[in-house]
Design an enzyme around this catalytic site. Structure first.
Site, PDB file in Angstrom:
ATOM      1  N   GLU A  33      71.008  48.193  10.734  1.00 17.06           N
ATOM      2  CA  GLU A  33      71.823  47.598   9.664  1.00 17.06           C
ATOM      3  C   GLU A  33      70.940  46.781   8.725  1.00 17.06           C
ATOM      4  O   GLU A  33      71.059  46.878   7.503  1.00 17.06           O
ATOM      5  CB  GLU A  33      72.897  46.708  10.287  1.00 17.06           C
ATOM      6  CG  GLU A  33      73.767  45.982   9.259  1.00 17.06           C
ATOM      7  CD  GLU A  33      74.651  44.925   9.894  1.00 17.06           C
ATOM      8  OE1 GLU A  33      75.505  44.378   9.176  1.00 17.06           O
ATOM      9  OE2 GLU A  33      74.487  44.632  11.094  1.00 17.06           O
ATOM     10  N   HIS A  34      70.086  45.934   9.296  1.00 22.87           N
ATOM     11  CA  HIS A  34      69.156  45.129   8.508  1.00 22.87           C
ATOM     12  C   HIS A  34      67.739  45.518   8.889  1.00 22.87           C
ATOM     13  O   HIS A  34      67.373  45.478  10.064  1.00 22.87           O
ATOM     14  CB  HIS A  34      69.345  43.629   8.786  1.00 22.87           C
ATOM     15  CG  HIS A  34      70.708  43.120   8.473  1.00 22.87           C
ATOM     16  ND1 HIS A  34      71.683  42.962   9.441  1.00 22.87           N
ATOM     17  CD2 HIS A  34      71.277  42.741   7.304  1.00 22.87           C
ATOM     18  CE1 HIS A  34      72.795  42.500   8.877  1.00 22.87           C
ATOM     19  NE2 HIS A  34      72.581  42.359   7.592  1.00 22.87           N
TER      20      HIS A  34
END
Length: 376
Positions: free
Chosen positions: A358-359
């Protein structure tokens, strides 16, 4: 008996006492029936004729389905009941759960100067970023005179869910409210749980900075239902955005179609690729930044330097005790954290693409040279 949703619950109870079924109407439409035969069992379990389930004994999906059904059928009374049950707030009406704008303004101006300036600076930077994302209308004319195109218009009203239980983040307000305002959304309705009446002043201050129009101190699936279906007090929205727990995610999945949603979010993830030249304390804190969200969060470091991985582990062990949410961070790192030594930076990029986090953070000397190799 037939009861419009402007009723008082006492009216419903009186009808049930007369052994009459109660038909619930909302805007002239039949929305459900409370059976008189349900009254004894319901009152014995929860003190309310409509809410005779025990969510703790149901699966997440079953509990959410029951909560949404109650909110859709009864409205404010359902939201109040679940707020009493789950957040232990004894409000008598939804008016008590709506925060006046002066309270949001006071929250901002009562903050220490440093925190207030940080919020305002972050808001300015986020707005600048999202202004560059604005979609524009366009059209063209074909040779035969046919005109084709696309008109982009903002939504009328959006609901923003802001966590307020295990995690309360003003960043959730900024990063969801500001894009909506930049896009020109007409009205922004925010819901945020306040378990036990505990209010996060930074969250309220962020709402004021972002120009949020209305704020209700409700959360969980009942808040999602209120935004999706509308109640006597909470207006129905066009789209619901913002993160939440498993109950919130399940509720958003179920109301999709009635309203738009941003996404079904799972536990947070971060993957850091580091060449070993960054202060290991900084990398440890970056891993903490997502690990603190949830015990199921994932935090991974990829580095070609084994000694550096050891240094980050040492930093994490030392800094963990200083963290307010250290128990959650510790559980996340033990369950889904990893410090991985790779052969080289090329292998780090291959592994990162496979994980598709996600990050993704590149803490390397020349990040631009690795961007073409990172696809996910």
């Amino acid at each position: 008996s037939i009861v419009d949703l402007r009723y008082r619950m006492n009216d419903v109870l009186k009808a049930l006492d007369r052994n009459e079924d109660v038909t619930i109407l909302h805007r002239g439409r039949r929305r459900g029936v409370i059976r008189a035969s349900d009254r004894p069992k319901a009152l014995a379990t929860s003190g309310h004729p409509f809410f005779n389930m025990r969510p703790s004994k149901l699966s997440v999906e079953q509990a959410v389905a029951e909560i949404l059904k109650a909110v859709r059928t009864v409205g404010d009374a359902a939201v109040l009941e679940y707020t009493r049950r789950f957040d232990h707030l004894q409000a008598k009406s939804m008016i008590e759960l709506e925060l006046p704008k002066r309270e949001l303004e006071a929250a901002l101006f009562n903050l220490p100067a440093g925190q207030r300036e940080a919020l305002e600076q972050a808001a300015t930077r986020i707005a600048l970023y999202h202004q560059k994302q604005l979609a524009a209308s366009w059209e063209y004319t074909e040779a035969d005179g046919t005109r084709l195109g696309q008109k982009v218009t903002p939504l009328d009203r959006v609901g923003l869910y802001v966590p307020g239980g295990k995690a309360a983040y003003p960043s959730s307000v900024l990063m969801n409210a500001i894009p909506a305002k930049v896009a020109g959304v007409g009205e922004l309705i925010m819901v945020v749980p306040t378990p036990g009446g505990v209010v996060n002043e930074l969250v309220l201050a962020a709402a004021h900075v972002c120009g949020v129009d209305r704020v209700f101190t409700v959360g969980g699936a009942q808040a999602v239902g209120a935004l999706a279906y509308g109640t006597q007090t909470v207006p129905q929205v066009d789209k619901i955005v913002g993160p939440g727990n498993a109950y919130v995610a399940a509720a958003k999945r179920r109301v999709f179609g009635t309203v738009g949603i941003d996404m079904i979010a799972g536990p947070s993830e971060i993957l850091v690729i580091c060449d070993g030249q960054t202060n290991p304390d900084w990398i440890a804190m970056d891993l903490f930044s997502q690990a603190e969200h949830d015990e199921l969060a994932q935090a991974i470091l990829l580095t070609p330097d084994a000694a550096y991985a050891d240094a980050v582990a040492a930093s994490a062990g030392r800094l963990l005790e200083q963290m307010p949410r250290r128990d959650i961070i510790k559980a996340a790192l033990e369950g889904r954290g990893a410090l991985i030594t790779v052969k080289d930076m090329e292998e780090a990029c291959v592994i990162s693409n496979r994980i598709a986090p996600e990050h993704l953070e590149l803490s390397v000397d020349n990040p631009q040279q690795w961007l073409p190799r990172l696809k996910h």
